[in-house]
Design a protein around this motif. Structure first.
Motif, short mmCIF file in Angstrom:
data_model
loop_
_atom_site.label_atom_id
_atom_site.label_comp_id
_atom_site.label_asym_id
_atom_site.label_seq_id
_atom_site.Cartn_x
_atom_site.Cartn_y
_atom_site.Cartn_z
N GLY A 238 5.82 14.19 -6.53
CA GLY A 238 4.52 14.81 -6.30
C GLY A 238 3.72 14.27 -5.14
N PHE A 239 4.21 13.24 -4.44
CA PHE A 239 3.44 12.65 -3.34
C PHE A 239 3.54 13.50 -2.07
CE2 PHE A 239 3.93 8.90 -6.05
CZ PHE A 239 2.67 8.34 -5.97
N GLU A 240 2.50 13.39 -1.26
CA GLU A 240 2.44 14.07 0.03
C GLU A 240 2.05 13.07 1.12
OE1 GLU A 240 0.03 17.57 -0.20
OE2 GLU A 240 0.93 18.25 -2.08
N GLN A 241 2.01 13.55 2.36
CA GLN A 241 1.69 12.70 3.53
C GLN A 241 2.54 11.43 3.51
OE1 GLN A 241 -2.57 12.25 4.40
NE2 GLN A 241 -3.02 13.92 2.98
N ILE A 242 3.82 11.62 3.29
CA ILE A 242 4.76 10.49 3.21
C ILE A 242 5.00 9.97 4.62
CG2 ILE A 242 7.08 9.79 2.53
CD1 ILE A 242 6.87 12.21 0.47
N THR A 243 4.71 8.69 4.83
CA THR A 243 4.70 8.11 6.17
C THR A 243 5.41 6.76 6.19
OG1 THR A 243 2.52 9.13 6.53
CG2 THR A 243 3.22 7.45 8.11
N GLN A 244 6.35 6.59 7.13
CA GLN A 244 6.97 5.28 7.30
C GLN A 244 6.00 4.37 8.04
OE1 GLN A 244 10.97 5.36 8.85
NE2 GLN A 244 11.06 3.15 9.12
N ARG A 245 5.88 3.14 7.58
CA ARG A 245 4.92 2.19 8.13
C ARG A 245 5.63 0.94 8.64
NH1 ARG A 245 0.12 4.58 9.24
NH2 ARG A 245 -0.82 5.59 7.42
N SER A 246 4.88 0.08 9.30
CA SER A 246 5.34 -1.27 9.62
C SER A 246 4.74 -2.22 8.60
CB SER A 246 4.87 -1.66 11.03
OG SER A 246 3.46 -1.83 11.04
N ALA A 247 5.05 -3.50 8.70
CA ALA A 247 4.52 -4.48 7.76
C ALA A 247 3.00 -4.58 7.84
CB ALA A 247 5.13 -5.85 8.02
N SER A 248 2.44 -4.31 9.01
CA SER A 248 0.99 -4.49 9.20
C SER A 248 0.20 -3.19 9.28
CB SER A 248 0.74 -5.30 10.48
OG SER A 248 1.33 -4.65 11.60
N ASP A 249 0.87 -2.06 9.40
CA ASP A 249 0.20 -0.77 9.54
C ASP A 249 0.09 -0.09 8.18
OD1 ASP A 249 -0.91 1.47 10.76
OD2 ASP A 249 1.05 2.44 10.98
N SER A 250 -1.08 0.47 7.86
CA SER A 250 -1.27 1.02 6.52
C SER A 250 -2.46 1.97 6.45
CB SER A 250 -1.48 -0.12 5.51
OG SER A 250 -1.72 0.38 4.21
N PHE A 251 -2.40 2.91 5.49
CA PHE A 251 -3.57 3.70 5.11
C PHE A 251 -4.62 2.80 4.45
CE2 PHE A 251 -0.53 7.44 4.51
CZ PHE A 251 -1.01 8.15 5.59
N ILE A 252 -4.19 1.68 3.87
CA ILE A 252 -5.04 0.82 3.05
C ILE A 252 -5.99 0.01 3.94
CG2 ILE A 252 -5.06 -1.02 1.31
CD1 ILE A 252 -2.07 -0.13 0.75
N SER A 253 -7.27 0.07 3.64
CA SER A 253 -8.26 -0.65 4.44
C SER A 253 -8.02 -2.15 4.40
CB SER A 253 -9.67 -0.35 3.92
OG SER A 253 -9.96 1.02 3.99
N ASN A 254 -8.12 -2.80 5.57
CA ASN A 254 -7.99 -4.26 5.70
C ASN A 254 -6.68 -4.76 5.10
OD1 ASN A 254 -10.69 -4.48 6.80
ND2 ASN A 254 -11.44 -4.18 4.71
N TRP A 255 -5.61 -3.99 5.27
CA TRP A 255 -4.33 -4.29 4.63
C TRP A 255 -3.84 -5.71 4.91
CZ3 TRP A 255 -1.19 -3.97 0.93
CH2 TRP A 255 0.14 -4.35 1.05
#
Length: 288
Positions: A238-255
């Motif tokens: 059911g998830f959308e906007q599936i995105t490959q990230r790096s260790a430091s890059d994220s949708f999450i604030s102040n990750w």
């Protein structure tokens, strides 16, 4: 913002709610995640797990990811870190070619990458052949191993050096004496007495029991994923906007401030990882 870290082990942040199969810290809740996630629907803004999914049988993966979906709020973020099968396979093929051409450096690297591919799948004892690999007087391809496995490999190398030194001492020092005393006390533990009884009762089948216990302990890898198969699993749940990230890059604030995938100096905790994020944008029925 409510943040949930699943299967955290010893790597967690106190501002998060941290859950693991076994708790060794007051900030970690003990719970069997094979039975689901012990929180209500739509409870969290972020759900994160690192090197956890591969320990679930493939048949249980959609249940676990669907549970992550269930406890997320709408527009919430799931972040998954797993061993990257694609990266391992590509490195294996490079090592195979170069070792076949006679490169002594890549012969050592070939031995290591095979361990990455198979050891944690086939091992029948804790640590497996990887543990033995680190217990060497000299690791010829230390730089390669550290680039592959990061901080965790550094810790294993340090432990391996200490074990090697103990193995090669001419005399038993105080640390080893203390260890022997602890072993002596353990002989009288009820579990030890139980196993002695089972060993007599089962004979040769006792080894099969021990292997079975270990294989069910959660240490071994039950499946591996690449960017395609993980994206497919997330989409099916059911998830959308599936995105490959790096260790430091994220949708999450102040990750990076949480130091879960990275260290305070910016180095990557598990460089062999595939990082992927996805967003909950609707509602699905949870599959069991």
């Amino acid at each position: 913002m409510k943040l949930l870290n699943l299967g955290c082990g010893h790597r967690f942040h106190p501002t998060w709610i941290n859950v693991d199969f076994t708790s060794h810290n007051e900030h970690v809740i003990s719970h069997n995640l094979l039975q689901g996630i012990p929180f209500a629907d739509c409870s969290f803004d972020v759900v994160y797990h690192s090197h956890v999914l591969e320990h679930f049988p493939k048949s249980k993966a959609d249940f676990f990811i669907s549970e992550c979906y269930r406890v997320l709020k709408n527009k919430g973020t799931l972040r998954v870190a797993i061993p990257d099968l694609e990266q391992v396979v590509k490195t294996y093929l490079i090592a195979l070619d170069k070792a076949s051409l006679g490169s002594s450096e890549w012969m050592d690297n070939y031995d290591w990458i095979l361990l990455e591919m198979y050891d944690q799948v086939v091992r029948n004892r804790s640590g497996g052949c990887m543990a033995e690999y680190f217990i060497k007087e000299k690791l010829n391809n230390q730089k390669f191993v550290l680039e592959r496995c990061g901080v965790e490999a550094e810790q294993l190398l340090e432990s391996g050096k200490k074990i090697w030194q103990l193995r090669h001492k001419d005399i038993v020092d105080n640390k080893l004496k203390t260890l022997l005393k602890q072993v002596y006390k353990m002989v009288f533990h009820p579990a030890i007495i139980r196993d002695l009884f089972l060993r007599v009762l089962l004979g040769k089948d006792f080894e099969a029991l021990q292997i079975g216990r270990f294989r069910l302990s959660g240490e071994v890898h039950q499946w591996m994923y690449d960017r395609y198969s993980l994206s497919k699993l997330l989409k099916e749940c059911g998830f959308e906007q599936i995105t490959q990230r790096s260790a430091s890059d994220s949708f999450i604030s102040n990750w990076t401030s949480y130091n879960l995938d990275t260290e305070p100096d910016g180095s990557i905790y598990k460089p062999d990882s595939l990082y992927m994020e996805a967003i909950k944008t609707g509602s699905i029925s949870i599959r069991h």
